[in-house]
Design an enzyme around this catalytic site. Structure first.
Site, mmCIF file in Angstrom:
data_model
loop_
_atom_site.group_PDB
_atom_site.id
_atom_site.type_symbol
_atom_site.label_atom_id
_atom_site.label_comp_id
_atom_site.label_asym_id
_atom_site.label_seq_id
_atom_site.Cartn_x
_atom_site.Cartn_y
_atom_site.Cartn_z
ATOM 1 N N TYR A 67 0.669 -1.212 -0.158
ATOM 2 C CA TYR A 67 0.183 -0.001 0.023
ATOM 3 C C TYR A 67 0.934 1.177 -0.003
ATOM 4 C CZ TYR A 67 0.893 0.489 4.965
ATOM 5 O OH TYR A 67 1.601 0.682 6.208
ATOM 6 N N CYS A 68 0.259 2.340 -0.624
ATOM 7 C CA CYS A 68 0.978 3.358 -0.665
ATOM 8 C C CYS A 68 -0.052 4.918 -0.499
ATOM 9 C CB CYS A 68 1.867 3.651 -1.697
ATOM 10 S SG CYS A 68 1.360 3.448 -3.324
ATOM 11 N N THR A 69 0.478 5.896 -0.774
ATOM 12 C CA THR A 69 -0.494 7.052 -0.870
ATOM 13 C C THR A 69 -1.979 6.781 -1.731
ATOM 14 O OG1 THR A 69 1.177 8.418 0.127
ATOM 15 C CG2 THR A 69 -1.033 9.552 -0.701
#
Length: 285
Positions: free
Chosen positions: A184-186
């Protein structure tokens, strides 16, 4: 009355003439008085821009008029006005800098060999069905996770995305190769690349959170598996999905809870540090 908005989006698709795309995007964004950062490469586009809502809508419409970008997933959020110092549109070897442009392959459908996309609801079903066999893997810079992360997530020791290749090649995460790994990331762009790097290194079951933390927060706010605040690369610096957000960060001065970043030097030589409002007031006084 101006209503400031920020949009975040990316598209992985082959671009034969990145410089032509750069010129077009600069002209389009400048014509609508937008500021922000747009990166273009032979692999696609990665953009975060802001301005008045009417101008941003016109920019989005213009961008989607180009066939390869017509299905771009545009993530909207409230801005503060003047959220970016200027408009920057550049051609780079990578639209997110992992330092491994030769490893990334894209086609008209996106990244080749990347992790399976999971919507926020699908992530919940995976966790409910597999329990501890599911591992969240943070695809952001380490400091971003200081104020917010998924519960029990693995947070690699990275200062920039360039550090991920070395981290993965170090072997310290090999014990996860038989796990269900959810990256996951922004907004999702970093995990497109990270998940493909992990799969090419033998991680057998790799997923990516579709739309990133932003889409997850829109779906579940602070009632799901996300905890804390989200760091963003603009004037706002942090956002919360509700007034129930936990405060995970700790002030570098007093150790008290805070999610408040300031650009100040500290004893580690890093300028971006967590400083609570109380310590800022004491320093000013």
């Amino acid at each position: 009355m101006a209503v400031p908005k920020i949009v975040l989006f990316y598209v992985f698709t082959p671009l034969a003439d990145p410089e032509a795309i750069r010129l077009w995007q600069y002209t389009l964004a400048e014509a609508h008085d937008l500021t922000g950062r747009i990166l273009v490469s032979e692999h696609g586009i990665n953009a975060t821009v802001g301005g008045d809502i009417r101008d941003v809508k016109r920019y989005v419409k213009g961008t989607r008029s180009y066939a390869p970008f017509k299905d771009a997933d545009i993530k909207w959020s409230d801005g503060l006005g003047n959220d970016f110092p200027r408009l920057s549109v550049k051609v780079r070897p990578e639209i997110v800098t992992f330092g491994a442009p030769g490893e990334l392959k894209v086609d008209a459908d996106g990244v080749v060999g990347g992790g399976t996309h999971l919507a926020p609801e699908e992530v919940h079903r995976l966790v409910e069905g597999r329990g501890d066999d599911v591992v969240f893997f943070d695809g952001r810079n380490g400091f971003e996770a200081e104020i917010g992360r998924f519960r029990d997530a693995v947070v690699p020791d990275v200062s920039t995305t360039r550090d991920f290749v070395h981290e993965l090649d170090s072997g310290k995460y090999d014990h996860l190769k038989d796990k269900a790994v959810v990256t996951y990331c922004t907004g999702g762009v970093r995990c497109e690349v990270l998940s493909s790097l992990m799969r090419s290194r033998g991680f057998g079951e790799v997923y990516q959170l579709d739309g990133g933390i932003v889409r997850y927060g829109e779906a579940f706010g602070d009632t799901g598996l996300w905890e804390g605040s989200l760091y963003v690369f603009d004037k706002r610096m942090t956002i919360e999905f509700s007034d129930q957000a936990k405060t995970l960060g700790r002030c570098t001065r007093c150790g008290g809870p805070t999610s408040r970043y300031e650009n100040l030097p500290d004893d580690r030589g890093r300028e971006l540090v967590l400083v609570c409002a109380g310590c800022t007031e004491n320093r000013a006084g």
